[in-house]
Design a protein around this motif. Structure first.
Motif, short mmCIF file in Angstrom:
data_model
loop_
_atom_site.label_atom_id
_atom_site.label_comp_id
_atom_site.label_asym_id
_atom_site.label_seq_id
_atom_site.Cartn_x
_atom_site.Cartn_y
_atom_site.Cartn_z
N ARG A 3 98.98 82.60 45.42
CA ARG A 3 99.88 82.62 44.99
C ARG A 3 100.71 84.11 46.11
NH1 ARG A 3 102.39 81.62 39.23
NH2 ARG A 3 101.08 79.56 38.57
N ALA A 4 99.63 84.73 46.17
CA ALA A 4 100.73 86.07 47.09
C ALA A 4 100.58 85.75 48.32
CB ALA A 4 98.98 87.16 46.87
N THR A 5 99.32 84.81 48.56
CA THR A 5 99.69 84.28 50.05
C THR A 5 101.45 82.92 50.21
OG1 THR A 5 97.81 84.12 49.87
CG2 THR A 5 98.65 82.95 51.73
N VAL A 6 101.34 82.90 49.43
CA VAL A 6 102.86 81.92 49.35
C VAL A 6 103.70 82.62 49.45
CG1 VAL A 6 104.52 80.19 48.19
CG2 VAL A 6 102.23 79.88 47.99
N HIS A 7 103.88 83.98 48.46
CA HIS A 7 105.21 84.99 48.65
C HIS A 7 105.25 85.49 49.75
CE1 HIS A 7 105.98 84.39 44.72
NE2 HIS A 7 104.73 84.87 44.24
N LYS A 8 103.58 86.10 50.71
CA LYS A 8 103.93 85.99 51.71
C LYS A 8 104.48 85.20 52.91
CE LYS A 8 99.65 89.12 51.52
NZ LYS A 8 98.21 89.76 51.79
N LEU A 9 104.67 84.40 52.75
CA LEU A 9 104.92 83.31 53.85
C LEU A 9 105.98 83.29 53.51
CD1 LEU A 9 104.59 80.85 55.70
CD2 LEU A 9 104.03 79.93 53.90
N GLN A 10 106.30 82.94 52.34
CA GLN A 10 108.05 83.21 51.71
C GLN A 10 109.04 84.08 52.37
OE1 GLN A 10 107.94 82.75 47.64
NE2 GLN A 10 108.35 80.49 47.62
N ALA A 11 108.34 85.53 52.32
CA ALA A 11 108.97 86.92 52.82
C ALA A 11 108.87 86.52 54.44
CB ALA A 11 107.98 87.84 52.74
N SER A 12 107.99 86.00 55.16
CA SER A 12 108.17 85.75 56.47
C SER A 12 108.96 85.08 57.09
CB SER A 12 106.16 85.34 57.43
OG SER A 12 105.64 86.69 56.58
N VAL A 13 109.08 84.24 56.37
CA VAL A 13 110.42 83.20 56.64
C VAL A 13 111.07 83.71 56.57
CG1 VAL A 13 111.68 80.71 55.94
CG2 VAL A 13 109.16 81.36 56.60
N GLN A 14 111.21 84.32 55.87
CA GLN A 14 113.11 84.92 55.14
C GLN A 14 113.04 86.53 56.55
OE1 GLN A 14 115.42 84.51 53.03
NE2 GLN A 14 114.75 82.29 52.28
N ASP A 15 112.21 86.84 56.56
CA ASP A 15 112.68 88.14 57.43
C ASP A 15 112.28 87.64 58.77
OD1 ASP A 15 112.85 89.55 54.70
OD2 ASP A 15 110.81 90.55 55.51
N SER A 16 112.14 86.50 59.25
CA SER A 16 111.80 85.80 60.10
C SER A 16 113.67 85.81 61.33
CB SER A 16 111.25 84.69 60.77
OG SER A 16 112.62 83.94 60.15
N GLY A 17 114.24 86.48 61.13
CA GLY A 17 115.71 86.31 61.31
C GLY A 17 115.99 84.45 62.00
N LEU A 18 115.60 83.95 61.56
CA LEU A 18 116.06 82.27 62.04
C LEU A 18 117.46 81.81 61.67
CD1 LEU A 18 112.58 80.48 61.54
CD2 LEU A 18 113.39 80.69 63.44
N ASP A 19 118.36 80.99 61.52
CA ASP A 19 119.43 80.47 61.02
C ASP A 19 119.22 79.57 59.96
OD1 ASP A 19 118.39 78.30 62.73
OD2 ASP A 19 120.20 78.44 63.95
N ALA A 20 119.80 78.64 59.49
CA ALA A 20 119.33 78.07 58.07
C ALA A 20 118.86 76.74 58.56
CB ALA A 20 120.87 77.12 57.40
N GLU A 25 113.77 73.62 59.14
CA GLU A 25 112.75 73.02 59.77
C GLU A 25 111.55 73.70 59.48
OE1 GLU A 25 111.32 73.29 65.22
OE2 GLU A 25 113.05 72.85 64.07
N VAL A 26 111.14 74.76 59.42
CA VAL A 26 109.86 75.40 58.79
C VAL A 26 109.93 74.93 57.75
CG1 VAL A 26 108.91 77.59 57.91
CG2 VAL A 26 110.48 77.91 59.88
N GLU A 27 110.56 74.95 56.63
CA GLU A 27 109.88 74.42 55.50
C GLU A 27 110.29 71.99 55.20
OE1 GLU A 27 112.31 73.04 51.46
OE2 GLU A 27 113.70 74.32 52.32
N GLY A 28 110.59 71.76 56.53
CA GLY A 28 110.46 70.89 56.39
C GLY A 28 108.97 69.98 57.39
N ALA A 29 108.30 71.51 58.80
CA ALA A 29 106.77 71.39 58.93
C ALA A 29 105.70 71.89 57.71
CB ALA A 29 107.13 72.07 60.05
N LEU A 30 106.27 72.91 57.21
CA LEU A 30 105.22 73.12 56.07
C LEU A 30 105.12 71.14 54.42
CD1 LEU A 30 106.09 76.68 54.77
CD2 LEU A 30 104.39 75.32 56.17
#
Length: 100
Positions: A3-20, A25-30
């Motif tokens: 769960r901690a790993t999932v939360h870190k991954l979610q935070a990384s995606v949110q903080d990545s500066g990627l547009d919607a 695209e990241v979500e689809g790949a995962l």
């Protein structure tokens, strides 16, 4: 730990500066990698068995209505989860397990 790993991954995606579109695209790949892992690890059958048991219990409780199917699908991968999508990936899986 997972769960901690999932939360870190979610935070990384949110903080990545990627547009919607980038986040989608990241979500689809995962999701694709997860589906491949389910197939190659042999865990797909266990997930499908749990989904089917939940559907049967919901059908019995609702008098035959499929009201619990949405909850079962959500636990198995989302409201639009489909076993045919995951199973269709099995034909392209090389059987290589990349680990957890």
């Amino acid at each position: 730990e997972r769960r901690a790993t999932v939360h870190k991954l979610q935070a990384s995606v949110q903080d990545s500066g990627l547009d919607a579109a980038g986040k989608q695209e990241v979500e689809g790949a995962l999701k694709a990698y997860f589906a491949d892992w389910l197939v190659t690890s042999g865990n797909l059958r266990q997930v499908l068995d749990l989904v089917n048991l939940d559907r049967e219990a919901a059908n019995q409780a609702a008098g035959g209505a499929a009201s619990g199917a949405g909850a079962a699908a959500a636990r198995a991968g989302g409201p639009n989860a489909s076993t045919s999508t995951v199973e269709s990936k099995s034909s392209g899986a090389g059987g290589e397990d990349e680990g957890d």
